[in-house]
Write an enzyme that holds these catalytic residues in place. Structure first.
Site, PDB file in Angstrom:
ATOM      1  NE  ARG A  77      -2.529   0.989   3.572  1.00  0.00           N
ATOM      2  CZ  ARG A  77      -3.160   0.679   4.720  1.00  0.00           C
ATOM      3  NH1 ARG A  77      -4.565   0.521   4.502  1.00  0.00           N
ATOM      4  NH2 ARG A  77      -2.609   0.984   5.757  1.00  0.00           N
ATOM      5  CE  LYS A 179      -2.152   4.846   7.207  1.00  0.00           C
ATOM      6  NZ  LYS A 179      -3.119   5.507   7.689  1.00  0.00           N
ATOM      7  CD  GLU A 215     -11.842   5.660   4.363  1.00  0.00           C
ATOM      8  OE1 GLU A 215     -11.312   4.847   5.082  1.00  0.00           O
ATOM      9  OE2 GLU A 215     -11.457   6.176   3.519  1.00  0.00           O
TER      10      GLU A 215
HETATM   11  N1  PLP Z   1      -9.226   4.261   6.631  1.00  0.00           N
HETATM   12  C1  PLP Z   1      -8.282   5.200   6.996  1.00  0.00           C
HETATM   13  C2  PLP Z   1      -8.587   6.652   6.690  1.00  0.00           C
HETATM   14  C3  PLP Z   1      -7.406   5.040   7.748  1.00  0.00           C
HETATM   15  O1  PLP Z   1      -6.431   6.004   7.986  1.00  0.00           O
HETATM   16  C4  PLP Z   1      -7.143   3.666   7.892  1.00  0.00           C
HETATM   17  C5  PLP Z   1      -5.642   3.210   8.982  1.00  0.00           C
HETATM   18  O2  PLP Z   1      -4.830   3.104   8.385  1.00  0.00           O
HETATM   19  C6  PLP Z   1      -7.882   2.713   7.535  1.00  0.00           C
HETATM   20  C7  PLP Z   1      -9.189   3.005   6.716  1.00  0.00           C
HETATM   21  C8  PLP Z   1      -7.798   1.196   7.828  1.00  0.00           C
HETATM   22  O3  PLP Z   1      -6.677   0.573   7.367  1.00  0.00           O
HETATM   23  P1  PLP Z   1      -5.838  -0.412   7.920  1.00  0.00           P
HETATM   24  O4  PLP Z   1      -6.719  -1.423   8.394  1.00  0.00           O
HETATM   25  O5  PLP Z   1      -4.888  -0.923   7.140  1.00  0.00           O
HETATM   26  O6  PLP Z   1      -5.291   0.190   9.241  1.00  0.00           O
HETATM   27  C1  COI Z   2      -3.731   3.414  11.521  1.00  0.00           C
HETATM   28  O1  COI Z   2      -4.756   2.795  11.977  1.00  0.00           O
HETATM   29  O2  COI Z   2      -2.698   2.648  11.435  1.00  0.00           O
HETATM   30  C2  COI Z   2      -3.720   4.738  10.857  1.00  0.00           C
HETATM   31  O3  COI Z   2      -2.821   5.195  10.300  1.00  0.00           O
HETATM   32  C3  COI Z   2      -5.061   5.401  11.380  1.00  0.00           C
HETATM   33  C4  COI Z   2      -4.701   6.952  12.079  1.00  0.00           C
HETATM   34  C5  COI Z   2      -4.171   6.955  13.556  1.00  0.00           C
HETATM   35  C6  COI Z   2      -4.030   7.890  11.190  1.00  0.00           C
END
Ligand code: PLP
Ligand code: COI
Length: 335
Positions: A77, A179, A215
């Site tokens: 990612r 991200k 989301e």
């Molecule tokens: N959506 C956003 C905007 C986020 O910042 C995150 C966190 O990283 C997620 C979703 C969930 O992603 P993950 O499950 O890879 O942490």
């Molecule tokens: C995560 O869940 O790892 C994130 O980066 C979300 C947030 C704290 C920015």
């Protein structure tokens, strides 16, 4: 460090990893003790937002091992984000081994098993060097720091109240699926307004029609329909979460549930018996109620986690903390 009071705040740890990109290649990279970075005042990361980041955790298991959960997914990612902001990829194998190095070097900061806490890793890649013109940098830094972390929401697995934001998080063909830092700064005001109105956070709708749930600002959304189907929004402007795709796999292959990734209309929110957000930082956070258009919609309960959400939470965290056998290639053992 008072481990009983761990929340999601920066805690300085002893070592961080850094590797610099110059003249078309990454240097060998090293562990350093200084938390500060010296970069040009004209770095693209500072002015034009040319930066991206990741978040993953190292977990201490019951038998004392330490493991990462699907770090290859974060490496991929990050490189997708790099493509979107025209930055060089950081090789996936080096991403994973650098995470392992940082965890080993900070072993004493890994929270013990049994409290739901873990060592959060924050990889980032930023454009730097002297620049004024609007365009990609010619020098980059890839770094990882570590910080012990507990619950993102102070009440842990207890349901929280959400509202629907009037702001958009991401444009239809914008950077929402990556991200990158700009996605987050733009959401500070929505989060501040949600807190001021007594909510834990807000949900964003799609920017094209304002009818579909996308989301939250820091986590993905899922719902469980009254007949037990796991549903999560599909959109080009939401972040493809490692947790969300892991939960889809767990729901379908380990819990025998039907799984759908599709439009979720805010006006049809009552199709769900339970809803929650999911992500690395929040893990799974049940949503007790959502306030929208002057109406408060309450789901399973405002005080108790729903039974399906609980089962998903127990299975996910069971895998992450080594209590439940993980699907193939999900776990990287470090110590
Ligand atoms: N959506 C956003 C905007 C986020 O910042 C995150 C966190 O990283 C997620 C979703 C969930 O992603 P993950 O499950 O890879 O942490
Ligand atoms: C995560 O869940 O790892 C994130 O980066 C979300 C947030 C704290 C920015």
């Amino acid at each position: 460090m008072d481990r009983n009071k761990l929340s999601f705040e920066y805690v300085n740890t002893d070592f961080r990893y850094r590797s610099f990109w110059k003249d078309g290649k990454w240097d060998e990279g090293e562990l350093l003790q200084d938390p500060y970075i010296k970069i040009s005042e004209s770095s693209t990361a500072l002015h034009y937002g040319q930066q991206c980041f990741e978040g993953l955790k190292a977990y201490r298991t019951k038998c004392g091992d330490v493991q990462l959960f699907r770090p290859d997914q974060n490496a991929k990612r990050l490189n997708n984000s790099c493509d979107r902001i025209i930055a060089p990829h950081f090789p996936e194998d080096r991403f994973v081994s650098a995470c392992c190095e940082v965890v080993k070097a900070n072993e004493k900061s890994i929270p013990p098993y049994g409290q739901g806490a873990a060592l959060y890793l924050r990889p980032y890649l930023i454009g730097m060097g002297h620049h004024l013109g609007v365009g990609p940098a010619c020098e980059y830094l890839f770094g990882i720091f570590a910080s012990p972390s507990g619950s993102y929401f102070k009440c842990g697995i207890k349901p929280v109240k959400f509202c629907v934001s009037k702001y958009d998080r991401a444009a239809h063909m914008g950077t929402g699926a990556n991200k990158v830092g700009g996605n987050y700064a733009g959401g500070f005001i929505a989060h501040r307004d949600a807190l001021a109105a007594g909510f834990a956070d807000c949900i964003y709708l799609d920017s094209l029609t304002h009818t579909k749930i996308e989301e939250a600002g820091t986590a993905n959304f899922f719902g469980i329909t009254h007949d037990g189907t796991f549903v999560t929004p599909k959109s080009p402007s939401i972040l493809p979460g490692v947790t969300k795709y892991s939960l889809m796999y767990i729901a379908e292959n380990m819990l025998g549930m039907k799984v759908e990734e599709r439009d979720c209309y805010i006006d049809e929110i009552d199709e769900f018996a339970e809803v929650a957000t999911c992500g690395t930082a929040v893990v799974i956070s049940p949503i007790g109620s959502i306030y929208y258009n002057g109406h408060l919609h309450v789901f399973h309960s405002e005080t108790e986690v729903g039974p399906v959400t609980k089962k998903l939470y127990d299975t996910l965290t069971g895998i992450q903390f080594g209590e439940i056998e993980a699907p193939e290639d999900w776990i990287v053992k470090i110590l």
